[in-house]
Structure formats: C-alpha cells, structure tokens
Enzyme design. Structure first.
Site, short mmCIF file in Angstrom:
data_model
loop_
_atom_site.label_atom_id
_atom_site.label_comp_id
_atom_site.label_asym_id
_atom_site.label_seq_id
_atom_site.Cartn_x
_atom_site.Cartn_y
_atom_site.Cartn_z
N SER A 1 9.07 -5.09 1.89
CA SER A 1 8.87 -4.53 3.22
C SER A 1 10.13 -4.67 4.06
O SER A 1 11.23 -4.36 3.61
CB SER A 1 7.64 -5.21 3.85
OG SER A 1 7.21 -4.53 5.00
N ASP B 1 3.05 -0.75 1.16
CA ASP B 1 3.79 -2.01 1.33
C ASP B 1 3.73 -2.89 0.08
O ASP B 1 2.65 -3.20 -0.43
CB ASP B 1 3.17 -2.74 2.52
CG ASP B 1 3.98 -3.92 3.01
OD1 ASP B 1 4.69 -4.54 2.22
OD2 ASP B 1 3.88 -4.22 4.22
#
Length: 294
Positions: free
Chosen positions: A39, A162
C-alpha cells in the site's frame, strides 16, 4: 549476503516510514538489495529509492487537505469512484507538482516489489514495480483500500485491491527471495493488536462475488497479529531488525492535521536516525546481530 527492506502500509500513517527512510538517506546508509512494500508503504517507499528526501512530507503538508487529493467528492465522482483522486495523486503530483525522479529510481540496482491482493483468489501477489509508469497503476492497486477504492485491473485483467488484505507485513516474502539481512519498518506501535473487522457486514455486500477474498478479510486481524508475533520472535533471535513508531493513537489513516503529520514524520526520522548505525552494521558486517534498535 542479500539485504532487504520491508515497508508496512497504513495509508497516511506511512509518513512514519518516510521519516525513517529520510533518516537513512541523511545518514548515507547503503541501499538494500531488495525492497518490498504494501500500500502506501511502497507508494511512499519509491521516493526513498529515488533518493528524494522529504518528498513525501512535502506532498502531504501541501496536499493532505486538498480535496483533489482525498475526500468524498472524489469517491462520488463517477469518473473516479475512489476516496483518493487517482489522476491527481498518481499523475498530476508526481509528474507536475512534486516531481518524481524516474531516472534515479530506474538507476536503483536492486529489486522492488509491491504486494497486491487478487480478489478472485484472495491471495497476495508480489509484483515487480515498473521503473517508468507515468500513472503508477501497480501502486494504485496496492493502495486500493476496500470500499474506498474500486478494484484496479492490472495487465492480466484480474481485479486487485490493497496488498494489506492478504500480506500486510511481507517479511516472509523477503526471506523467501533470499534476503538474510531484513529491516522491517512498521506503522503501528509494538503494543498494537488488530481487532476483528467491524465492517464485515458491508464487505459481505460489496464483495459477495468474491467469497475467498471475504474469508481473508474475516481472518485478517488474527493473521496480522500472528504475523507480528512471529516477526518479533525473529527479532529476538537477531534475524531481523524492526523499527516501529512510539505511538500512532489518534492518527487517522486519512489524517488531515498537518501538525500530526509532521509529528509522526519526525518520530520516524528520529527513530531512523537512532537506528542508523545498527542498520548499517546489520546490512554490512559478516555475521549480523540484529535486535531492537532503540
């Protein structure tokens, strides 16, 4: 000997990691042979590999309160459908407003990977970060928080979100690719324990077509806590070196308070500076002896 750097995600909490990496640059530490992040960990981490000190701090201090960068207006914009303004964050900023040094990043001789989660399989995938991608599509995918982003489709056409959904702290990947000197930068304090996901009812509605992915979300807290316990055990054995913030309570992953952002960056910078000689020793001497650097 192969050195590695692992960068946890955490959206804007990752400004702590940026502070650590800025201190590494300041202290002229050797670059790792391998870097992996999740991320914002890798989205911010590429600025470390391009050797751009304080670039991420400059970015957030200028644009954290800019609605073009993040806000519900972006989410409800049918051309964007994500909490973060994708074109602004991944194109306008790096290519115009806070220029990213593609040349220096391309010259980094090591390997760079980002973690993404395949919605169809629910599994983590580890993708090489392209050295020149003006839209940073892979970084969009690794940062695509559930619900706050629409799934990002990469070159294979599959939908991704993610990487933190499947492998939030990918130190095992660093070991699997041959790293034997791994530094891990966390974005939560050592005492932190992740609680069971409170948004599961919403996730079940939004991702009902992806049952394996949903099961991963259901067990994410347990897996995350176990991952950290194993990491800290390795640290006690001297096999990894861990740097963590002192306190992130009250700091939102979409934080807009510039004083809080600056304070967490400073926490990271000073933690990185305190750890610098331990990291240098760990990454360079024949027989490493790691442990808590603070």
């Amino acid at each position: 000997m192969k050195t590695g750097l692992v960068l946890e995600g955490g959206a804007l909490r990752t400004i702590f990691s940026s502070g650590v990496c800025d201190a590494f640059l300041n202290e002229k530490l050797p670059m790792p042979d391998y870097t992996i992040g999740v991320s914002a960990g890798i989205a911010y981490g590429v600025s470390y590999l391009s050797r751009q000190k304080r670039r991420n701090l400059q970015l957030l201090m200028h644009y954290a309160n800019d609605r073009r960068y993040m806000g519900w207006g972006n989410f409800f914009d049918p051309r964007n459908r994500s909490y973060f303004g994708l074109k602004f964050a991944y194109d306008t900023i790096p290519n115009e407003l806070v220029p990213f040094d593609y040349d220096t990043f391309e010259a980094y001789p090591g390997q760079v990977e980002a973690v993404v989660t395949n919605l169809q399989t629910g599994r983590a995938e580890y993708r090489e970060v392209p050295r020149r991608d003006a839209s940073f599509l892979l970084l969009q995918a690794t940062c695509a928080m559930p619900v706050l982003f629409q799934p990002i489709r990469l070159d294979d056409g599959a939908p991704y979100l993610d990487g933190g959904c499947s492998d939030a702290i990918p130190w095992k990947r660093a070991l699997a690719v041959g790293c034997d000197r791994v530094v891990v930068v966390l974005t939560r304090e050592r005492s932190y324990r992740k609680e069971p996901e409170q948004l599961m009812p919403l996730f079940r509605r939004v991702y009902r077509k992806y049952p394996v992915f949903l099961e991963g979300l259901r067990t994410r807290a347990e897996r995350y806590n176990q991952c950290r316990e194993e990491l800290f055990a390795l640290e006690q054995e001297g096999r990894v070196l861990v740097i963590a913030p002192a306190n992130t309570r009250g700091f939102s992953r979409t934080e807009r308070d510039r004083q809080k952002i600056l304070a967490l960056w400073q926490d990271g910078f000073f933690a990185g500076r305190r750890a610098a000689e331990a990291v240098r020793d760990f990454w360079t001497r024949e027989t490493p002896s790691a442990g808590t650097p603070e």
